[in-house]
Design an enzyme around this catalytic site. Structure first.
Site, PDB file in Angstrom:
ATOM      1  CB  THR A  41       4.174   1.438   2.675  1.00 49.62           C
ATOM      2  OG1 THR A  41       5.417   0.522   3.364  1.00 49.62           O
ATOM      3  CG2 THR A  41       3.682   0.635   1.608  1.00 49.62           C
ATOM      4  CG  ASN A  42       8.627  -0.410   2.252  1.00 44.54           C
ATOM      5  OD1 ASN A  42       9.664  -0.571   2.901  1.00 44.54           O
ATOM      6  ND2 ASN A  42       7.601  -0.954   2.615  1.00 44.54           N
ATOM      7  CG  ASP A  65       6.300   6.330  10.570  1.00 46.87           C
ATOM      8  OD1 ASP A  65       5.205   6.811   9.986  1.00 46.87           O
ATOM      9  OD2 ASP A  65       7.014   5.554   9.992  1.00 46.87           O
ATOM     10  CG  ASP A  66       9.237   9.551  15.862  1.00 46.55           C
ATOM     11  OD1 ASP A  66       9.443   8.610  15.813  1.00 46.55           O
ATOM     12  OD2 ASP A  66      10.081  10.635  15.860  1.00 46.55           O
ATOM     13  CD1 TRP A  84      -1.976  -0.750  12.156  1.00 50.31           C
ATOM     14  CD2 TRP A  84      -1.194   0.991  13.468  1.00 50.31           C
ATOM     15  NE1 TRP A  84      -1.684  -1.428  13.564  1.00 50.31           N
ATOM     16  CE2 TRP A  84      -1.346  -0.363  14.489  1.00 50.31           C
ATOM     17  CE3 TRP A  84      -1.034   2.181  14.069  1.00 50.31           C
ATOM     18  CZ2 TRP A  84      -1.015   0.051  15.598  1.00 50.31           C
ATOM     19  CZ3 TRP A  84      -0.534   2.107  15.323  1.00 50.31           C
ATOM     20  CH2 TRP A  84      -0.627   0.975  16.081  1.00 50.31           C
ATOM     21  CE1 TYR A 171       7.369  -1.978   8.122  1.00 52.82           C
ATOM     22  CE2 TYR A 171       6.858  -3.965   6.774  1.00 52.82           C
ATOM     23  CZ  TYR A 171       7.100  -2.313   6.921  1.00 52.82           C
ATOM     24  OH  TYR A 171       7.074  -1.695   5.801  1.00 52.82           O
ATOM     25  CB  THR A 172       8.546  -4.883  15.480  1.00 53.50           C
ATOM     26  OG1 THR A 172       9.888  -3.933  15.678  1.00 53.50           O
ATOM     27  CG2 THR A 172       8.328  -5.265  16.952  1.00 53.50           C
ATOM     28  CB  SER A 210      19.993   6.587  -8.601  1.00 55.40           C
ATOM     29  OG  SER A 210      20.404   7.892  -8.876  1.00 55.40           O
TER      30      SER A 210
END
Length: 230
Positions: A41-42, A65-66, A84, A171-172, A210
């Site tokens: 994540t992230n 993710d789709d 999830w 997040y939603t 970076s």
């Protein structure tokens, strides 16, 4: 979109990315190839992927993710959280079928997804190169998918940095209290152990570099491995 994955404190957490390439040159076996990018994540996989698909020729992308199943199909596990961060939360058959659709005709796939194809790329067996980038968080734990990748990247970010980045995201559906340490992290450890036990060949990337350094490293590597054919 639902929550993603993290790494162990004091260790590096992965990002996997796949790119598949079609090239009629001596350095590649006939037929398309892929490169994959995986991350916790992230971890930075989406940022890296977005730069690559803009820079590489005839390049399409598939986002894991789709393929999340509807929320009402996600069970609550023994840890008390919706599950999830497991393969069962994803329609992996549909994802593999999507990759196969690209393999069978990358030109048609690209055009149907709004990707401008370089002039002359009219047939799948042409000498033009076509690339599929696949990004996600469980790319290397599903053998039918792993076997399709030509190059696999694993973006690693330390636990503390992953958790910090996630805490800054909106997040939603907000994370319930304790999700990161109670579900996301333990599942990451489990899946990483499985990947290592299966000896999946990955190129590790330092997610603390970076954005420019990461992009330059991967872009050069993809060019050297898949594109510099004559």
């Amino acid at each position: 979109m639902e929550p993603h994955r993290v790494s162990q404190k004091g260790q590096l957490s992965p990002l996997q990315m796949n790119v598949k390439v079609w090239a009629g040159c001596s350095l590649l076996v006939s037929g398309p190839r892929q490169t994959a990018v995986f991350s916790v994540t992230n971890g930075g996989k989406t940022t890296l992927t977005n730069r690559l698909i803009k820079a590489l020729p005839n390049c399409c992308v598939v986002h894991q993710d789709d393929f999340f199943k509807p929320q009402d199909q996600i069970e609550v596990g023994e840890d008390g959280f919706k599950q999830w961060d497991v393969l069962d939360s994803l329609d992996m058959d549909a994802m593999v079928n999507t990759v196969h659709a690209w393999t069978e005709n990358p030109v048609k796939f690209a055009r149907s997804h709004g990707v401008n194809v370089i002039p002359g790329s009219k047939e799948p067996d042409s000498k033009d190169i076509h690339i599929l980038v696949i990004e996600g968080f469980l790319l290397y734990n599903y053998k039918p998918l792993v076997d399709l990748f030509d190059v696999r990247y694993y973006l690693a970010v330390p636990y503390d940095e992953c958790k910090r980045r996630r805490s800054t995201r909106n997040y939603t559906v907000p994370d319930p209290p304790g999700l990161f340490d109670g579900h996301v992290w333990p599942k990451y450890l489990k899946h990483r152990k499985e990947m290592e036990a299966n000896e999946v060949d990955v190129v590790y990337l330092d997610g603390l570099k970076s954005r420019d350094d990461l992009y330059n490293q991967v872009f050069e590597d993809v060019q050297n491995k898949l594109l510099n054919c004559s």
